[in-house]
Design a protein around this motif. Structure first.
Motif, mmCIF file in Angstrom:
data_model
loop_
_atom_site.group_PDB
_atom_site.id
_atom_site.type_symbol
_atom_site.label_atom_id
_atom_site.label_comp_id
_atom_site.label_asym_id
_atom_site.label_seq_id
_atom_site.Cartn_x
_atom_site.Cartn_y
_atom_site.Cartn_z
ATOM 1 N N UNK A 168 -8.078 13.256 -2.838
ATOM 2 C CA UNK A 168 -7.125 13.822 -3.812
ATOM 3 C C UNK A 168 -6.439 14.963 -3.198
ATOM 4 N N UNK A 169 -6.893 15.428 -1.922
ATOM 5 C CA UNK A 169 -6.345 16.446 -1.241
ATOM 6 C C UNK A 169 -4.738 15.954 -0.649
ATOM 7 N N UNK A 170 -4.822 14.626 -0.405
ATOM 8 C CA UNK A 170 -3.686 14.135 0.406
ATOM 9 C C UNK A 170 -2.369 13.813 -0.625
ATOM 10 N N UNK A 171 -1.178 13.790 0.094
ATOM 11 C CA UNK A 171 -0.022 13.516 -0.672
ATOM 12 C C UNK A 171 0.324 11.808 -0.536
ATOM 13 N N UNK A 172 -0.368 11.297 -1.656
ATOM 14 C CA UNK A 172 -0.314 9.761 -1.747
ATOM 15 C C UNK A 172 0.032 9.340 -3.017
ATOM 16 N N UNK A 173 0.197 8.156 -3.149
ATOM 17 C CA UNK A 173 0.645 7.613 -4.649
ATOM 18 C C UNK A 173 0.248 5.955 -4.554
ATOM 19 N N UNK A 174 0.071 5.600 -5.923
ATOM 20 C CA UNK A 174 0.207 4.263 -6.158
ATOM 21 C C UNK A 174 1.335 3.788 -6.589
ATOM 22 N N UNK A 175 1.860 2.446 -6.297
ATOM 23 C CA UNK A 175 3.140 2.044 -6.965
ATOM 24 C C UNK A 175 2.866 0.498 -6.902
ATOM 25 N N UNK A 176 3.396 -0.154 -7.971
ATOM 26 C CA UNK A 176 3.172 -1.541 -8.236
ATOM 27 C C UNK A 176 3.724 -2.432 -7.294
ATOM 28 N N UNK A 177 5.296 -2.123 -6.626
ATOM 29 C CA UNK A 177 5.787 -3.034 -5.974
ATOM 30 C C UNK A 177 6.353 -2.579 -4.383
ATOM 31 N N UNK A 178 6.611 -1.127 -4.418
ATOM 32 C CA UNK A 178 6.841 -0.879 -2.989
ATOM 33 C C UNK A 178 5.720 -1.152 -1.785
ATOM 34 N N UNK A 179 6.012 -1.573 -0.762
ATOM 35 C CA UNK A 179 5.168 -2.073 0.257
ATOM 36 C C UNK A 179 4.297 -0.766 0.441
ATOM 37 N N UNK A 180 3.050 -1.098 0.818
ATOM 38 C CA UNK A 180 2.002 -0.307 1.312
ATOM 39 C C UNK A 180 2.535 0.386 2.641
ATOM 40 N N UNK A 181 2.161 1.628 2.883
ATOM 41 C CA UNK A 181 2.965 2.453 4.007
ATOM 42 C C UNK A 181 4.079 3.247 3.795
ATOM 43 N N UNK A 221 12.725 5.835 -1.853
ATOM 44 C CA UNK A 221 11.838 5.335 -1.028
ATOM 45 C C UNK A 221 12.515 4.606 0.320
ATOM 46 N N UNK A 222 11.728 4.770 1.512
ATOM 47 C CA UNK A 222 12.526 4.112 2.826
ATOM 48 C C UNK A 222 11.136 3.154 3.337
ATOM 49 N N UNK A 223 11.614 2.047 3.401
ATOM 50 C CA UNK A 223 10.459 0.966 3.716
ATOM 51 C C UNK A 223 10.177 1.228 4.989
ATOM 52 N N UNK A 224 8.850 0.973 5.452
ATOM 53 C CA UNK A 224 8.010 1.328 6.706
ATOM 54 C C UNK A 224 8.908 0.270 7.579
ATOM 55 N N UNK A 225 8.904 0.626 8.984
ATOM 56 C CA UNK A 225 9.787 -0.230 9.978
ATOM 57 C C UNK A 225 9.229 -1.773 10.100
ATOM 58 N N UNK A 226 7.817 -1.747 10.003
ATOM 59 C CA UNK A 226 7.284 -3.551 9.945
ATOM 60 C C UNK A 226 6.835 -3.721 8.542
ATOM 61 N N UNK A 227 7.886 -3.745 7.683
ATOM 62 C CA UNK A 227 7.665 -4.056 6.315
ATOM 63 C C UNK A 227 7.153 -5.414 6.196
ATOM 64 N N UNK A 228 6.054 -5.637 5.460
ATOM 65 C CA UNK A 228 5.524 -7.119 5.235
ATOM 66 C C UNK A 228 5.578 -7.321 4.027
#
Length: 201
Positions: A110-123, A177-184
Motif C-alpha cells: 500500500x505504500x508503493x505507487x501502483x494501480x490496477x487496470x482492466x486492460x493496460x499491460x502489466x508494467x 499511459x505509455x506502454x512498456x518497451x516489451x509490451x506483451x
C-alpha cells in the motif's frame, strides 16, 4: 602509362567514400526509427481498443457515479512515442489487501505507487491526474481490476492520497499511459489481490 594517384586524390576519394557511407547509415537509422514508431503506434492502438471496450462496458454501470465522460484516445508525446489517454473514474484499494499477490506476481504494498487496470499491460507506467483538483501522480500498473461497477482504475492508498481521493470516495481522473518497451499485451484477468470483490470498505 599513368602514374600513381597523388596522396591528395586518395584522401579525397576516402573522404567521399566515408561521407556516402555515413549518409547511408543515417538514412538507415532514420528508417529504423520510423518503423519502430509505426510499430509502437500500432500496438498502442490495439491496446487502446481493449481499454475503450472495457470503459464502454463500465460506463453503462456507473449510474450516479458517472463523474466524467469516459473517453479513450491515442496521442503522441514530445519524443514521438504514443500515449494512451483515458478519462474515467478512479477508486482506491482497501488496506486489507496489503501483502496479497497481484496479477504480476508481486505482493501488494500500500505504500508503493501502483494501480490496477482492466486492460493496460502489466508494467505500464501511467500519470493519473485528479480532474477535480489538478493533482497528479505517477503509478505502475501491476494488477487487474477494479471490479466495482463503473470504475476504471484502482489506486494504491499512497497513490490515492497523493491525489486527495478520500478513503470511501472516487474521483474523475485522466490517465496518460505509455506502454512498456516489451509490451506483451498481457491482459490476464486473474489476480489474488483483484478477485471480483470490492476493494473499498
Amino acid at each position: 602509362m599513368f602514374g600513381h594517384p597523388s596522396a591528395a586524390a586518395l584522401l579525397f576519394s576516402l573522404l567521399v567514400f566515408c561521407a556516402c557511407t555515413r549518409n547511408r547509415d543515417i538514412e538507415g537509422s532514420g528508417d529504423n526509427a520510423a518503423a519502430e514508431h509505426a510499430e509502437a503506434l500500432q500496438k498502442a492502438e490495439q491496446v487502446a481498443d481493449k481499454v475503450r471496450e472495457k470503459a464502454r462496458r463500465s460506463e453503462k454501470k456507473e449510474g450516479s457515479q458517472d463523474l466524467v465522460k469516459d473517453d479513450v484516445s491515442v496521442k503522441t508525446n514530445p519524443e514521438g512515442y504514443p500515449v494512451i489517454e483515458q478519462t474515467g473514474e478512479a477508486s482506491r484499494y482497501a488496506k486489507s489487501f496489503q501483502g496479497k499477490k497481484t496479477a504480476n506476481g508481486e505482493k501488494f504494498d500500500q505504500k508503493k505507487l501502483t494501480a490496477a487496470h482492466p486492460a493496460l499491460p502489466l508494467g505500464t507506467k501511467a500519470t493519473v491526474t485528479n480532474l477535480e483538483n489538478g493533482k497528479s501522480v505517477d503509478v505502475r500498473i501491476n494488477d487487474r481490476g477494479p471490479y466495482v461497477k463503473g470504475r476504471d482504475i484502482d489506486l494504491s492508498p499512497s497513490a490515492a492520497k497523493a491525489l486527495d481521493i478520500t478513503k470511501n470516495g472516487i474521483a474523475p481522473v485522466k490517465i496518460e499511459a505509455q506502454l512498456p518497451p516489451t509490451e506483451t499485451s498481457d491482459t490476464s484477468e486473474s489476480s489474488s489481490a483483484s478477485e471480483k470483490t470490492t476493494r473499498e470498505k
